[in-house]
Design a protein around this motif. Sequence first.
Motif, PDB file in Angstrom:
ATOM      1  N   SER A  26      -1.624  -9.821 -15.787  1.00 22.08           N
ATOM      2  CA  SER A  26      -0.864 -10.701 -16.981  1.00 22.08           C
ATOM      3  C   SER A  26      -0.528  -8.855 -17.106  1.00 22.08           C
ATOM      4  CB  SER A  26      -2.178 -10.692 -17.886  1.00 22.08           C
ATOM      5  OG  SER A  26      -3.081 -10.551 -18.444  1.00 22.08           O
ATOM      6  N   PHE A  27      -1.530  -8.057 -16.583  1.00 22.61           N
ATOM      7  CA  PHE A  27      -2.400  -6.078 -16.919  1.00 22.61           C
ATOM      8  C   PHE A  27      -0.577  -5.708 -16.170  1.00 22.61           C
ATOM      9  CE2 PHE A  27      -5.778  -7.654 -15.839  1.00 22.61           C
ATOM     10  CZ  PHE A  27      -6.177  -6.315 -15.147  1.00 22.61           C
ATOM     11  N   SER A  28      -0.967  -6.427 -14.817  1.00 24.49           N
ATOM     12  CA  SER A  28      -1.032  -5.156 -13.246  1.00 24.49           C
ATOM     13  C   SER A  28      -0.506  -5.688 -12.530  1.00 24.49           C
ATOM     14  CB  SER A  28      -1.778  -4.230 -13.017  1.00 24.49           C
ATOM     15  OG  SER A  28      -2.875  -5.110 -12.589  1.00 24.49           O
ATOM     16  N   LYS A  29       0.602  -4.964 -11.214  1.00 26.69           N
ATOM     17  CA  LYS A  29       0.919  -5.605 -10.037  1.00 26.69           C
ATOM     18  C   LYS A  29       0.138  -4.270  -9.684  1.00 26.69           C
ATOM     19  CE  LYS A  29       5.455  -6.196 -12.767  1.00 26.69           C
ATOM     20  NZ  LYS A  29       6.890  -5.506 -12.778  1.00 26.69           N
ATOM     21  N   GLU A  30      -0.005  -5.019  -8.211  1.00 26.75           N
ATOM     22  CA  GLU A  30      -0.633  -4.410  -7.256  1.00 26.75           C
ATOM     23  C   GLU A  30      -0.109  -4.447  -5.766  1.00 26.75           C
ATOM     24  OE1 GLU A  30      -3.876  -3.017  -8.082  1.00 26.75           O
ATOM     25  OE2 GLU A  30      -4.058  -3.587 -10.278  1.00 26.75           O
ATOM     26  N   ILE A  31       0.947  -2.705  -5.528  1.00 27.61           N
ATOM     27  CA  ILE A  31       2.073  -3.012  -4.819  1.00 27.61           C
ATOM     28  C   ILE A  31       0.587  -2.361  -3.462  1.00 27.61           C
ATOM     29  CG2 ILE A  31       3.821  -1.602  -4.015  1.00 27.61           C
ATOM     30  CD1 ILE A  31       4.604  -2.558  -6.932  1.00 27.61           C
ATOM     31  N   ARG A  32       0.481  -2.587  -2.260  1.00 27.14           N
ATOM     32  CA  ARG A  32       0.667  -2.338  -1.243  1.00 27.14           C
ATOM     33  C   ARG A  32       1.762  -1.322  -0.593  1.00 27.14           C
ATOM     34  NH1 ARG A  32      -1.172  -5.945   4.121  1.00 27.14           N
ATOM     35  NH2 ARG A  32       1.434  -6.243   3.964  1.00 27.14           N
ATOM     36  N   ILE A  33       1.250  -0.240  -0.461  1.00 32.38           N
ATOM     37  CA  ILE A  33       2.585   0.643   0.183  1.00 32.38           C
ATOM     38  C   ILE A  33       2.254   1.208   1.820  1.00 32.38           C
ATOM     39  CG2 ILE A  33       3.628   3.099   0.041  1.00 32.38           C
ATOM     40  CD1 ILE A  33       3.410   2.815  -2.696  1.00 32.38           C
ATOM     41  N   LEU A  34       2.895   1.139   3.005  1.00 35.38           N
ATOM     42  CA  LEU A  34       2.216   1.548   4.498  1.00 35.38           C
ATOM     43  C   LEU A  34       2.857   2.920   4.844  1.00 35.38           C
ATOM     44  CD1 LEU A  34       1.739  -2.139   5.816  1.00 35.38           C
ATOM     45  CD2 LEU A  34      -0.033  -1.112   4.922  1.00 35.38           C
ATOM     46  N   LEU A  35       2.102   3.431   5.019  1.00 34.89           N
ATOM     47  CA  LEU A  35       2.951   4.551   5.786  1.00 34.89           C
ATOM     48  C   LEU A  35       2.272   4.788   6.654  1.00 34.89           C
ATOM     49  CD1 LEU A  35       1.818   5.244   2.290  1.00 34.89           C
ATOM     50  CD2 LEU A  35       3.802   6.852   2.640  1.00 34.89           C
ATOM     51  N   LYS A  36       3.803   5.584   7.851  1.00 32.53           N
ATOM     52  CA  LYS A  36       2.767   5.742   9.324  1.00 32.53           C
ATOM     53  C   LYS A  36       2.717   7.294   9.288  1.00 32.53           C
ATOM     54  CE  LYS A  36       3.445   4.292  12.941  1.00 32.53           C
ATOM     55  NZ  LYS A  36       2.530   3.357  14.100  1.00 32.53           N
ATOM     56  N   ASN A  37       1.889   8.065   9.514  1.00 26.24           N
ATOM     57  CA  ASN A  37       1.871   9.707   9.897  1.00 26.24           C
ATOM     58  C   ASN A  37       3.521  10.099  10.032  1.00 26.24           C
ATOM     59  OD1 ASN A  37       0.304  12.141  10.223  1.00 26.24           O
ATOM     60  ND2 ASN A  37       0.616  11.542  12.251  1.00 26.24           N
ATOM     61  N   GLY A  38       3.089  10.740   9.171  1.00 25.09           N
ATOM     62  CA  GLY A  38       4.374  11.551   8.710  1.00 25.09           C
ATOM     63  C   GLY A  38       5.589  11.044   8.254  1.00 25.09           C
ATOM     64  N   GLN A  39       5.373  10.063   7.909  1.00 24.66           N
ATOM     65  CA  GLN A  39       6.149   9.207   6.251  1.00 24.66           C
ATOM     66  C   GLN A  39       5.991  10.029   5.157  1.00 24.66           C
ATOM     67  OE1 GLN A  39       6.525   4.979   7.022  1.00 24.66           O
ATOM     68  NE2 GLN A  39       7.551   5.175   8.478  1.00 24.66           N
ATOM     69  N   ILE A  40       7.065  10.165   4.648  1.00 28.25           N
ATOM     70  CA  ILE A  40       7.119  10.869   3.236  1.00 28.25           C
ATOM     71  C   ILE A  40       7.849   9.866   1.680  1.00 28.25           C
ATOM     72  CG2 ILE A  40       8.233  12.928   1.906  1.00 28.25           C
ATOM     73  CD1 ILE A  40       8.498  14.141   4.391  1.00 28.25           C
ATOM     74  N   MET A  41       6.984   9.531   0.343  1.00 32.05           N
ATOM     75  CA  MET A  41       7.390   9.570  -0.219  1.00 32.05           C
ATOM     76  C   MET A  41       8.503  10.528  -0.994  1.00 32.05           C
ATOM     77  SD  MET A  41       5.746   6.562  -1.960  1.00 32.05           S
ATOM     78  CE  MET A  41       6.878   5.521  -2.700  1.00 32.05           C
ATOM     79  N   LYS A  42       9.674  10.866  -0.576  1.00 32.67           N
ATOM     80  CA  LYS A  42      10.363  12.071  -1.699  1.00 32.67           C
ATOM     81  C   LYS A  42       9.422  12.127  -3.274  1.00 32.67           C
ATOM     82  CE  LYS A  42      13.751  12.059   1.134  1.00 32.67           C
ATOM     83  NZ  LYS A  42      15.583  12.410   0.603  1.00 32.67           N
ATOM     84  N   GLU A  43       9.374  13.195  -3.827  1.00 33.03           N
ATOM     85  CA  GLU A  43       9.536  13.211  -5.493  1.00 33.03           C
ATOM     86  C   GLU A  43      10.265  12.523  -6.324  1.00 33.03           C
ATOM     87  OE1 GLU A  43       8.338  17.168  -7.443  1.00 33.03           O
ATOM     88  OE2 GLU A  43      10.328  16.991  -7.894  1.00 33.03           O
ATOM     89  N   HIS A  44       9.208  11.796  -7.507  1.00 30.98           N
ATOM     90  CA  HIS A  44       9.709  11.139  -8.320  1.00 30.98           C
ATOM     91  C   HIS A  44       8.935  10.692  -9.902  1.00 30.98           C
ATOM     92  CE1 HIS A  44       6.734   8.420  -5.432  1.00 30.98           C
ATOM     93  NE2 HIS A  44       6.798   8.417  -6.506  1.00 30.98           N
ATOM     94  N   LYS A  45       8.895   9.585  -9.988  1.00 31.60           N
ATOM     95  CA  LYS A  45       8.504  10.143 -11.585  1.00 31.60           C
ATOM     96  C   LYS A  45       8.394   8.508 -11.915  1.00 31.60           C
ATOM     97  CE  LYS A  45      10.111  13.642 -14.026  1.00 31.60           C
ATOM     98  NZ  LYS A  45      10.890  14.000 -14.939  1.00 31.60           N
ATOM     99  N   ALA A  46       7.055   7.860 -12.693  1.00 30.37           N
ATOM    100  CA  ALA A  46       6.819   6.762 -13.036  1.00 30.37           C
ATOM    101  C   ALA A  46       7.035   6.396 -14.099  1.00 30.37           C
ATOM    102  CB  ALA A  46       5.459   5.985 -12.593  1.00 30.37           C
ATOM    103  N   PRO A  47       7.229   5.614 -15.031  1.00 24.66           N
ATOM    104  CA  PRO A  47       7.798   5.630 -16.631  1.00 24.66           C
ATOM    105  C   PRO A  47       6.206   5.099 -17.451  1.00 24.66           C
ATOM    106  CG  PRO A  47       8.607   3.517 -15.433  1.00 24.66           C
ATOM    107  CD  PRO A  47       8.416   4.926 -13.850  1.00 24.66           C
TER     108      PRO A  47
END
Length: 114
Positions: A26-47
């Motif tokens: 009712s108050f959150s979303k729990e997300i699993r992010i799987l990253l292999k060695n060397g993978q990048i999430m580019k710069e971003h912002k959360a609202p």
Amino acid sequence: MQKISFTENLDFNDTKIVTKVLLETSFSKEIRILLKNGQIMKEHKAPFPIIVHIVQGEIDFGVDGTHHTLKQGDIITLAANVPHDLLAKSDSIVRLTLSKQDAAERVEKVVADS
């Protein structure tokens, strides 16, 4: 009551970061992010504010151009609209807690653009 595991049924991908909403409350979303060695999430912002928990592995977490090493067990908070990026230093499982008001699709778009 809901029960989930962040470490079961892992599907790492060599060519892209994998995200999955594992739990929604009712108050959150729990997300699993799987990253292999060397993978990048580019710069971003959360609202909305977020919480990032390193379940397994090691991440280079950039905030406003400063990089922080986050290892298994580390947990951090980040205020809304703060630019950040992620670089996996090893195969990593990241738990991302979003506000219920935030959209999981936004995270998927960030991953797709990375």
